[in-house]
Design an enzyme around this catalytic site. Structure first.
Site, PDB file in Angstrom:
ATOM      1  N   SER A  15       0.759  -1.127  -0.128  1.00 11.85           N
ATOM      2  CA  SER A  15      -0.197   0.025  -0.307  1.00 11.85           C
ATOM      3  C   SER A  15       0.951   0.835  -0.057  1.00 11.85           C
ATOM      4  CB  SER A  15      -0.407   0.181   1.647  1.00 11.85           C
ATOM      5  OG  SER A  15      -1.675  -0.661   0.725  1.00 11.85           O
ATOM      6  N   LYS A  59       0.273   3.672  -2.706  1.00 16.75           N
ATOM      7  CA  LYS A  59      -0.526   4.503  -2.656  1.00 16.75           C
ATOM      8  C   LYS A  59      -0.464   5.860  -2.329  1.00 16.75           C
ATOM      9  CE  LYS A  59      -4.120   1.547  -0.147  1.00 16.75           C
ATOM     10  NZ  LYS A  59      -3.999   0.510  -0.283  1.00 16.75           N
ATOM     11  N   SER A 115      -5.620   3.448   4.916  1.00 18.51           N
ATOM     12  CA  SER A 115      -4.845   2.659   3.445  1.00 18.51           C
ATOM     13  C   SER A 115      -6.222   2.314   3.344  1.00 18.51           C
ATOM     14  CB  SER A 115      -3.863   1.451   3.835  1.00 18.51           C
ATOM     15  OG  SER A 115      -3.156   1.056   3.001  1.00 18.51           O
TER      16      SER A 115
END
Length: 372
Positions: free
Chosen positions: A52, A55, A112
């Site tokens: 993640s 991101k 997240s």
């Protein structure tokens, strides 16, 4: 000239005790935000799954879309079936549910949320596939040569890889040019949906590390535990990237070790001359003088040297028009004892065209009239 200065800074800094520092993670990097100087690296170009931490790019493109007027924080986004199908970390969006960009950014930065990351991408580019094309284009623009994105979330996908160095590049771009992102990345606990959805930051440093400003965690079975951690003390912000650590706790310990090293060893010093730079006379120009400027504002130095600086200015005594903004006028030399730490260009601050014959004639007539 900026590249030359960055090289000089790096040469000075990398000769220090960074070699004595180590972390458990197989890939890691420490970068100073303002100058982009790398203070520590280990396997920094190894292509690994970022989970993640991907991101960071999704957030960067969202902030750039806001700056461009394509989105606002109040823009309402309707969740698509595709966004709601992501799985993994999420806030359990329902198809057709509406949240603002502000709410979705909060969900992405704090917990997240994969569903919100895809919804933001779809709003910006029309589809996640088109958004991923923009992610890869932006990565190329930033010099992220180790990176290929396959999705907006970091969920496992063949060929979805980046490196610690590339993560630092996009993290720097985000925090350097979009400092407002801190209002999300520094949240420890919050809520959405009028208090119905509880949010607790996945980045434990936000609560437990002095000066923490963000930025993004990530973990999957293949990527293991990753982190882009940012923190600021005494006006200096650092970016610590950790990839493929064995445990969640270890990634935070490794990040703290890098940040502690950076803050204990280096200072960010404002670069100014010891005296005000006087205007430089301009011959045959539309104005009589031009103001010198120092383009480089900060210098990253070992703390031991930061307190013993001397600054010497060498500058031309006049220039002849035409001159352009950015033309060289001289050099500010920053030294510590006998060691030259940086030679910073002093530049012309504005354009001064050459005077025309008609302008010169009018100037002479005006001078003669005033003298009479």
């Amino acid at each position: 000239m900026k590249k030359v200065l960055a090289f000089l800074c790096a040469a000075v800094l990398l000769s220090t005790s960074a070699r004595a520092l180590d972390v458990d993670a197989p890939s890691a990097l420490l970068m100073e935000k303002e100058t982009g100087t790398v203070l520590f690296s280990k396997g920094e170009h190894e292509k690994l799954e970022p989970a993640s931490v991907t991101k960071v790019m999704t957030i960067l493109l969202t902030m750039e879309a806001i700056d461009a007027g394509q989105l606002s924080y109040d823009t309402v986004i309707t969740a698509s079936a595709h966004a709601c199908s992501m799985g993994g970390s999420q806030i359990w969006l329902k198809e057709g549910e509406q949240l603002t960009v502000d709410e979705m950014l909060k969900a992405v930065c704090v917990v997240s949320a994969n569903d919100c990351a895809v919804a933001l991408g779809e709003q910006i580019a029309g589809s996640e596939e088109s958004f991923v094309e923009r992610m890869n284009q932006r990565a190329r623009e930033l010099g992220m040569n180790d990176t290929t994105f396959q999705n907006a979330t970091g969920l496992p996908a063949a060929g979805h890889v980046t490196s610690a160095y590339d993560i630092a590049l996009m993290s720097r771009e985000l925090i350097l040019h979009h400092p407002d992102i801190r209002k999300y990345t520094t949240i420890w606990m919050d809520t959405l949906r009028n208090g119905a959805s509880q949010l607790v930051n996945t980045n434990k440093l936000i609560r437990f590390y002095e000066g923490a400003t963000g930025l993004k965690t990530g973990s999957t079975d293949a990527a293991k535990y990753c982190l882009s951690a940012t923190a600021e003390r005494d006006g200096m912000e650092l970016i610590a990237v950790i990839m493929k650590d064995a445990t969640s706790a270890q990634r935070f310990e490794d990040a703290k070790a890098l940040l502690n090293y950076g803050f204990s060893t280096y200072s960010l010093v404002n670069v100014t001359a010891d005296q005000v730079l006087a205007p430089i006379p301009v011959s045959l120009g539309t104005q009589a003088t031009v103001q010198p400027v120092i383009e480089q504002k900060s210098l990253l130095l070992e703390k031991a040297k930061a307190g013993t600086l001397t600054r010497d200015v060498t500058m031309t005594d006049h220039v002849q028009a035409p001159v352009s903004a950015g033309d060289p006028l001289g050099t500010l030399t920053v030294s510590s004892g006998e060691e030259v730490l940086a030679e910073i260009p002093i530049l012309v601050g504005e354009e001064v065209p050459r005077i025309t014959w008609s302008q010169m004639l009018r100037r002479l007539l005006r001078s003669a009239f005033l003298a009479g």
